[in-house]
Design an enzyme around this catalytic site. Structure first.
Site, short mmCIF file in Angstrom:
data_model
loop_
_atom_site.label_atom_id
_atom_site.label_comp_id
_atom_site.label_asym_id
_atom_site.label_seq_id
_atom_site.Cartn_x
_atom_site.Cartn_y
_atom_site.Cartn_z
N ASP A 180 -1.18 -6.08 -0.51
CA ASP A 180 -1.50 -5.50 0.80
C ASP A 180 -2.99 -5.27 0.96
O ASP A 180 -3.65 -4.79 0.03
CB ASP A 180 -0.82 -4.12 0.91
CG ASP A 180 0.29 -4.11 1.94
OD1 ASP A 180 0.34 -5.01 2.80
OD2 ASP A 180 1.12 -3.19 1.86
N ASP B 297 0.84 -1.21 0.00
CA ASP B 297 0.00 0.00 0.00
C ASP B 297 0.87 1.26 0.00
O ASP B 297 0.36 2.37 -0.12
CB ASP B 297 -1.01 -0.01 1.17
CG ASP B 297 -0.35 -0.06 2.52
OD1 ASP B 297 0.88 -0.19 2.59
OD2 ASP B 297 -1.08 0.04 3.53
N SER B 298 2.19 1.08 0.06
CA SER B 298 3.11 2.20 -0.19
C SER B 298 2.86 2.80 -1.57
O SER B 298 3.30 3.91 -1.84
CB SER B 298 4.57 1.73 -0.05
OG SER B 298 4.79 0.59 -0.86
N GLU C 157 9.33 -4.41 10.37
CA GLU C 157 9.76 -3.10 9.87
C GLU C 157 10.25 -2.19 10.99
O GLU C 157 9.60 -2.08 12.05
CB GLU C 157 8.60 -2.40 9.13
CG GLU C 157 8.99 -1.00 8.63
CD GLU C 157 8.07 -0.41 7.58
OE1 GLU C 157 7.07 -1.06 7.19
OE2 GLU C 157 8.35 0.73 7.16
N GLU D 252 -1.23 -5.59 8.38
CA GLU D 252 -0.42 -5.06 9.49
C GLU D 252 -1.03 -5.65 10.76
O GLU D 252 -2.18 -5.36 11.11
CB GLU D 252 -0.45 -3.54 9.47
CG GLU D 252 0.26 -3.02 8.23
CD GLU D 252 0.45 -1.52 8.20
OE1 GLU D 252 0.20 -0.84 9.22
OE2 GLU D 252 0.86 -1.03 7.14
N LYS E 65 -1.33 -9.33 2.60
CA LYS E 65 -0.56 -8.92 3.79
C LYS E 65 -1.42 -8.01 4.65
O LYS E 65 -2.14 -7.16 4.11
CB LYS E 65 0.73 -8.20 3.39
CG LYS E 65 1.50 -7.65 4.60
CD LYS E 65 2.93 -7.27 4.27
CE LYS E 65 3.09 -5.90 3.67
NZ LYS E 65 2.62 -4.78 4.51
O1 KIV Z 1 3.53 -1.12 1.65
C1 KIV Z 1 4.69 -1.56 1.56
O2 KIV Z 1 5.40 -1.32 0.58
C2 KIV Z 1 5.18 -2.38 2.65
C3 KIV Z 1 6.64 -2.72 2.64
C4 KIV Z 1 7.41 -1.53 2.99
C5 KIV Z 1 6.95 -3.88 3.50
O3 KIV Z 1 4.45 -2.73 3.52
#
Ligand code: KIV
Length: 301
Positions: free
Chosen positions: A100, A61-62, A199, A132, A130
């Protein structure tokens, strides 16, 4: 096309059908052995370039910050993740693709999380999601895994919690936080996560987590004691002026892109681009024939 036996032959054999993709059990089996190589990807061409070198591509989600210019990941939507997940799946043929779950798509409870995770998997074709994951999300991780959705956990610095933390801050630097991060990792592990992103934590804590959990730990700003590593690809390629301390820049793409744009602008302004070799010309015979037809028919050319 129908065969004599009446079966339908596929016209094109997809390259995806021929290549064995990395799976969640394959990543889980790498605990304590060969390091797991992961990078983020958001587009098809980038996924194609990274695929031969990576075990796992994360549609993180970055993407909200890196591609869409958002200040953090809180504004990222399910639709954005699905669109970028589809693009990455089209580009990658070997690496495992994990998407994510964005903020707000899994925290309310296991049923909502299941509906959203299933939608991500059906619409993108990715192999896992994924989340959190603190202890409060462990029940959801367990619920998803038991229903056929492999889950990657994410502990330590959790970017979706930025409004509670006040900033993106490294975690586990005092006793209370140390215990909290350990508990997050243990909860994700016990709930059946096949891998856990760790992280922004100090090396000693990353080492303790890695020794404690069965799942491979994938570090980002969490030292070499993890079982694998991940970076945001655009950081690693040097596309930004500022990157966190833990990023190593393997290229200086910002300079390459700026230099190319500057040279192009100069050439356009000086009318040096496009040159003859970059310009279409009429095919002579075709032109003559066309004119002959027009003249013969009495039409105005
Ligand atoms: O959103 C993302 O890119 C991440 C990575 C930094 C692990 O969660």
């Amino acid at each position: 096309m129908a065969t004599p036996l009446g079966q339908v032959k596929p016209l094109v054999m997809s390259k995806h059908a021929q290549v064995q993709r990395v799976t969640a059990p394959m990543i889980a089996a790498r605990k304590g052995s060969e390091p797991v190589v992961c990078l983020t990807a958001y587009t098809a061409p980038m996924a194609m370039l990274l695929d031969p070198h990576c075990d796992l591509l994360l549609v993180g989600d970055s993407v909200g910050m890196v591609v869409h210019g958002l200040p953090n990941t809180v504004g990222v939507t399910l639709e954005m993740m699905i669109l970028h997940g589809q693009a990455v799946m089209r580009g990658a043929s070997r690496a495992m693709v994990v998407v994510d779950m964005p903020f707000g798509s899994y925290e309310a409870g296991p049923e909502t999380a299941y509906a959203n995770a299933a939608r991500i998997m059906k619409e993108t074709g990715c192999a896992a999601v994924k989340v959190e994951s603190g202890p409060e999300v462990a029940r959801t991780v367990d619920y998803l895994v038991r229903r056929g959705i492999p889950v990657m956990g994410h502990v330590g610095l959790r970017p979706q919690a930025v409004n509670v933390d006040g900033a993106f801050k490294a975690k586990g630097r005092n006793d209370a936080e140390w215990g909290r991060v350990l508990a997050e990792a243990k909860a994700a592990d016990d709930a059946g996560a096949f891998a856990i992103v760790v992280e922004g934590v100090a090396e000693d804590l990353a080492g303790e987590i890695t020794a404690l959990v069965k799942a491979p730990t994938i570090g980002i700003g969490a030292s070499a004691s993890c079982d694998g590593q991940i970076l945001v690809t655009d950081d690693m390629l040097g596309l930004f002026d500022w990157t966190p301390k833990f990023v190593r820049r393997y290229a200086d793409l910002k300079a390459v892109v700026s230099g190319a744009a500057e040279a192009y602008a100069k050439d356009v302004r000086a009318r040096l681009f496009p040159a003859a070799a970059e310009t279409y010309a009429l095919r002579r015979n075709a032109h003559r024939q066309q004119r002959g037809r027009v003249e013969g028919s009495g039409e105005q050319g």
